[in-house]
Scaffold this motif. Structure first.
Motif, short mmCIF file in Angstrom:
data_model
loop_
_atom_site.label_atom_id
_atom_site.label_comp_id
_atom_site.label_asym_id
_atom_site.label_seq_id
_atom_site.Cartn_x
_atom_site.Cartn_y
_atom_site.Cartn_z
N PRO A 28 0.81 -1.22 0.00
CA PRO A 28 0.00 0.00 0.00
C PRO A 28 0.85 1.28 0.00
O PRO A 28 0.30 2.38 -0.01
CB PRO A 28 -0.82 -0.11 1.29
CG PRO A 28 0.00 -0.95 2.19
CD PRO A 28 0.74 -1.91 1.29
N THR A 29 2.17 1.14 0.00
CA THR A 29 3.06 2.31 -0.04
C THR A 29 4.02 2.19 -1.22
O THR A 29 4.30 1.09 -1.70
CB THR A 29 3.90 2.42 1.26
OG1 THR A 29 4.69 1.23 1.40
CG2 THR A 29 3.01 2.57 2.48
N ALA A 30 4.53 3.32 -1.66
CA ALA A 30 5.51 3.33 -2.75
C ALA A 30 6.78 2.61 -2.32
O ALA A 30 7.10 2.54 -1.13
CB ALA A 30 5.83 4.76 -3.15
N ALA A 31 7.51 2.09 -3.29
CA ALA A 31 8.77 1.41 -3.01
C ALA A 31 9.87 2.03 -3.86
O ALA A 31 9.64 2.42 -5.01
CB ALA A 31 8.66 -0.07 -3.34
N THR A 32 11.06 2.12 -3.30
CA THR A 32 12.25 2.46 -4.08
C THR A 32 12.92 1.15 -4.43
O THR A 32 13.28 0.38 -3.54
CB THR A 32 13.21 3.36 -3.28
OG1 THR A 32 12.52 4.57 -2.95
CG2 THR A 32 14.46 3.68 -4.08
N VAL A 33 13.04 0.89 -5.72
CA VAL A 33 13.60 -0.38 -6.20
C VAL A 33 14.94 -0.09 -6.86
O VAL A 33 15.03 0.76 -7.75
CB VAL A 33 12.64 -1.05 -7.21
CG1 VAL A 33 13.20 -2.40 -7.65
CG2 VAL A 33 11.25 -1.21 -6.62
N THR A 34 15.99 -0.78 -6.41
CA THR A 34 17.33 -0.58 -6.95
C THR A 34 17.79 -1.83 -7.68
O THR A 34 17.75 -2.93 -7.13
CB THR A 34 18.33 -0.24 -5.82
OG1 THR A 34 17.86 0.93 -5.14
CG2 THR A 34 19.73 0.00 -6.37
N PHE A 35 18.19 -1.65 -8.92
CA PHE A 35 18.72 -2.71 -9.77
C PHE A 35 20.23 -2.52 -9.84
O PHE A 35 20.70 -1.44 -10.22
CB PHE A 35 18.13 -2.64 -11.18
CG PHE A 35 16.63 -2.77 -11.20
CD1 PHE A 35 16.04 -4.00 -11.38
CD2 PHE A 35 15.82 -1.65 -11.02
CE1 PHE A 35 14.66 -4.13 -11.40
CE2 PHE A 35 14.44 -1.77 -11.04
CZ PHE A 35 13.86 -3.01 -11.23
N THR A 36 21.01 -3.55 -9.50
CA THR A 36 22.46 -3.46 -9.52
C THR A 36 23.01 -4.61 -10.34
O THR A 36 22.76 -5.78 -10.03
CB THR A 36 23.04 -3.50 -8.10
OG1 THR A 36 22.48 -2.43 -7.33
CG2 THR A 36 24.56 -3.36 -8.12
N GLY A 42 32.11 -10.09 -10.03
CA GLY A 42 31.41 -9.52 -8.88
C GLY A 42 31.56 -8.02 -8.75
O GLY A 42 31.07 -7.42 -7.79
N THR A 43 32.19 -7.38 -9.72
CA THR A 43 32.36 -5.93 -9.70
C THR A 43 31.07 -5.25 -10.15
O THR A 43 30.49 -5.62 -11.18
CB THR A 43 33.51 -5.51 -10.65
OG1 THR A 43 34.70 -6.16 -10.22
CG2 THR A 43 33.71 -4.01 -10.64
N VAL A 44 30.60 -4.26 -9.39
CA VAL A 44 29.41 -3.49 -9.77
C VAL A 44 29.74 -2.69 -11.03
O VAL A 44 30.72 -1.95 -11.08
CB VAL A 44 28.97 -2.55 -8.64
CG1 VAL A 44 27.84 -1.64 -9.11
CG2 VAL A 44 28.53 -3.35 -7.42
N ILE A 45 28.89 -2.86 -12.06
CA ILE A 45 29.11 -2.15 -13.32
C ILE A 45 28.00 -1.16 -13.64
O ILE A 45 28.18 -0.30 -14.49
CB ILE A 45 29.34 -3.13 -14.48
CG1 ILE A 45 28.20 -4.14 -14.58
CG2 ILE A 45 30.68 -3.84 -14.33
CD1 ILE A 45 28.30 -5.08 -15.77
N ALA A 46 26.86 -1.27 -12.97
CA ALA A 46 25.77 -0.32 -13.17
C ALA A 46 24.75 -0.48 -12.05
O ALA A 46 24.57 -1.57 -11.52
CB ALA A 46 25.10 -0.53 -14.52
N LEU A 62 17.22 -5.38 -19.05
CA LEU A 62 18.25 -4.77 -18.21
C LEU A 62 19.18 -3.83 -18.97
O LEU A 62 19.62 -2.82 -18.42
CB LEU A 62 19.06 -5.85 -17.51
CG LEU A 62 18.31 -6.56 -16.40
CD1 LEU A 62 19.17 -7.68 -15.82
CD2 LEU A 62 17.90 -5.60 -15.30
N GLY A 63 19.52 -4.14 -20.21
CA GLY A 63 20.40 -3.26 -20.98
C GLY A 63 19.87 -1.83 -21.02
O GLY A 63 20.54 -0.90 -20.56
N PRO A 64 18.66 -1.62 -21.54
CA PRO A 64 18.11 -0.27 -21.56
C PRO A 64 17.84 0.30 -20.16
O PRO A 64 18.07 1.48 -19.92
CB PRO A 64 16.80 -0.42 -22.34
CG PRO A 64 16.98 -1.65 -23.15
CD PRO A 64 17.86 -2.55 -22.33
N LEU A 65 17.36 -0.53 -19.24
CA LEU A 65 17.06 -0.06 -17.88
C LEU A 65 18.30 0.53 -17.22
O LEU A 65 18.24 1.57 -16.56
CB LEU A 65 16.51 -1.20 -17.03
CG LEU A 65 16.29 -0.90 -15.54
CD1 LEU A 65 15.18 0.13 -15.37
CD2 LEU A 65 15.97 -2.16 -14.78
#
Length: 91
Positions: A28-36, A42-46, A62-65
C-alpha cells in the motif's frame, strides 16, 4: 522464467543485457527499487533506483534499464518495500 513466489525485498540472479525483468508492488506504499548489475568477477558495473508506486508494475530489459551495452554476470534487485519480480532470459 525465474521469480519470487512471495513478495520480498531482495532478489539476485544471473543476468545479461537481454534479461527481461518484470516487477510489481503489491504494497500500500511506494517502493524504491534498486537494480544493480555485477560482472562475472562480482564488480558493480551499473546501478539504478526507481520509484514504484503502490499497486503498480512495470517491465524492462536490463540493458536499456541500466543504460548498458553487453554484459554477463548478475543482477540484484533490492526494494524498500516487499515486491514481486519475474526474470526472463533471452540471450
Amino acid at each position: 522464467m525465474i521469480g519470487m513466489n512471495a513478495p520480498a525485498t531482495q532478489f539476485v540472479t544471473y543476468a545479461d543485457q537481454f534479461t527481461g525483468v518484470a516487477y510489481a508492488n503489491p504494497s500500500p506504499t511506494a517502493a524504491t527499487v534498486t537494480f544493480t548489475a555485477k560482472d562475472l568477477t562480482g564488480t558493480v558495473i551499473a546501478s539504478r533506483s526507481i520509484s514504484l508506486a503502490a499497486g503498480s508494475h512495470d517491465s524492462q530489459n536490463l540493458g536499456p534499464l541500466l543504460s548498458m551495452g553487453s554484459f554477463r554476470g548478475s543482477v540484484s534487485i533490492a526494494s524498500s518495500a516487499p515486491i514481486v519480480s519475474r526474470i526472463a532470459m533471452f540471450g
